[in-house]
Design an enzyme around this catalytic site. Structure first.
Site, PDB file in Angstrom:
ATOM      1  CD  GLU A  77      -2.984  -1.082   0.207  1.00 42.37           C
ATOM      2  OE1 GLU A  77      -3.094  -0.077  -0.515  1.00 42.37           O
ATOM      3  OE2 GLU A  77      -3.670  -2.098   0.041  1.00 42.37           O
ATOM      4  CG  ASN A  97      -0.651   5.392  -0.897  1.00 38.87           C
ATOM      5  OD1 ASN A  97      -1.505   5.125  -1.731  1.00 38.87           O
ATOM      6  ND2 ASN A  97      -0.907   5.435   0.401  1.00 38.87           N
ATOM      7  NE  ARG A 153      -4.664   3.571  -6.501  1.00 41.51           N
ATOM      8  CZ  ARG A 153      -4.181   2.346  -6.581  1.00 41.51           C
ATOM      9  NH1 ARG A 153      -4.187   1.695  -7.703  1.00 41.51           N
ATOM     10  NH2 ARG A 153      -3.690   1.764  -5.508  1.00 41.51           N
TER      11      ARG A 153
END
Lengths: 146, 117
Positions: free
Chosen positions: A46, A50, A105
């Site tokens: 994650e 990002n 997303r």
């Protein structure tokens, strides 16, 4: 056991798998459960995603740095980029919020990090970058302490 | 590649079996391949079999939600089946099963869409 490792790699999406597997391998000395391994792999994925999508807007020529520290049975993972930064951290942390809906997303990244780790801190400066610090206590230590 | 995809078409139903790891990197390829199947073969429904998907992050949720919306535009449905506990946790956290149907295996998923397997 006290231990530390650092890796830096380019901001390309193929490195997402490399990053999570590397961190999972680093914690293997703690004899983690499958569930703990999966949690670690997910949160690393994650944070690195990002950095690639939001920090660098998919510019593949930038750098992402990971530092992992083991202290007794606590793992600290720091994932850092030197990109655009986050303008509003509280908004970014809201479940289902995404600044890039056109990229499909889900807006669940920070929610997953907070669910899977014991502590998550985000430090971000616009145009300087974002540093995500996450801490996890491994269950073995809790059992021994009790 | 860390993700392998198997596409099987039965009438207007696409059965998509995923194996391996679904992250942002794999999601880009999955999205393109899945959209092509929907467009080229006039697919209306998708059964997503996740039995052999061992890892997924929020990018996986994003691509699945994206196709759910796309199929809905075509009056189609998405049914997910055979999910492992680690992957299931993310679905539960996101609330996706409030809008997408879950069946325990591919056979039941096909029956639910009126296709005899």
């Amino acid at each position: 056991m006290n231990n530390e490792m650092n890796i830096t790699f380019k901001s390309i999406s193929a490195n997402e798998a490399f990053a999570r597997i590397s961190v999972a391998a680093f914690v293997s000395s703690l004899d983690p459960t499958l569930e703990e391994i999966n949690e670690i792999k997910t949160v690393v994925s994650e944070a690195v995603t990002n950095a690639i999508i939001h920090g660098y807007e998919e510019n593949p020529h930038q750098t992402i740095a990971i530092t992992c520290t083991l202290s007794e049975d606590n793992l600290t993972v720091i994932i850092e980029d030197f990109g655009l930064g986050i303008n509003n951290i509280d908004l970014a942390k809201q479940p289902l919020y995404t600044s890039k809906p056109e990229l499909e997303r889900s807006g669940m990244g920070f929610t997953i990090m907070e669910n899977f780790m014991d502590k998550v801190e985000i430090h971000s400066v616009p145009d300087e970058g974002t540093k995500v610090t996450m801490v996890k206590e491994f269950k073995k230590s809790k059992t021994l302490c009790n | 590649m860390n993700l392998s995809m198997q596409f099987v078409r039965m009438e207007n139903v696409l059965v998509l079996r995923l194996e391996g790891e679904l992250d942002h990197h794999a999601a880009i390829e999955l999205r393109a391949a899945w959209q092509e199947q929907i467009r080229v073969h006039k697919i209306q429904h998708t059964i997503l079999n996740l039995e052999n998907l061992h890892f997924m992050d929020s990018s996986g949720l994003g691509v699945i939600l994206g196709r759910y919306k796309e199929l809905k535009q075509l009056n189609g449905e998405m049914v997910i089946c055979s999910i492992n506990p680690a992957v299931r946790r993310l679905f539960d956290m996101s609330g996706l099963f409030k809008i997408v149907r879950y069946e325990s295996n591919e056979h039941f998923a096909l029956l639910s869409l009126g296709v005899a397997s």
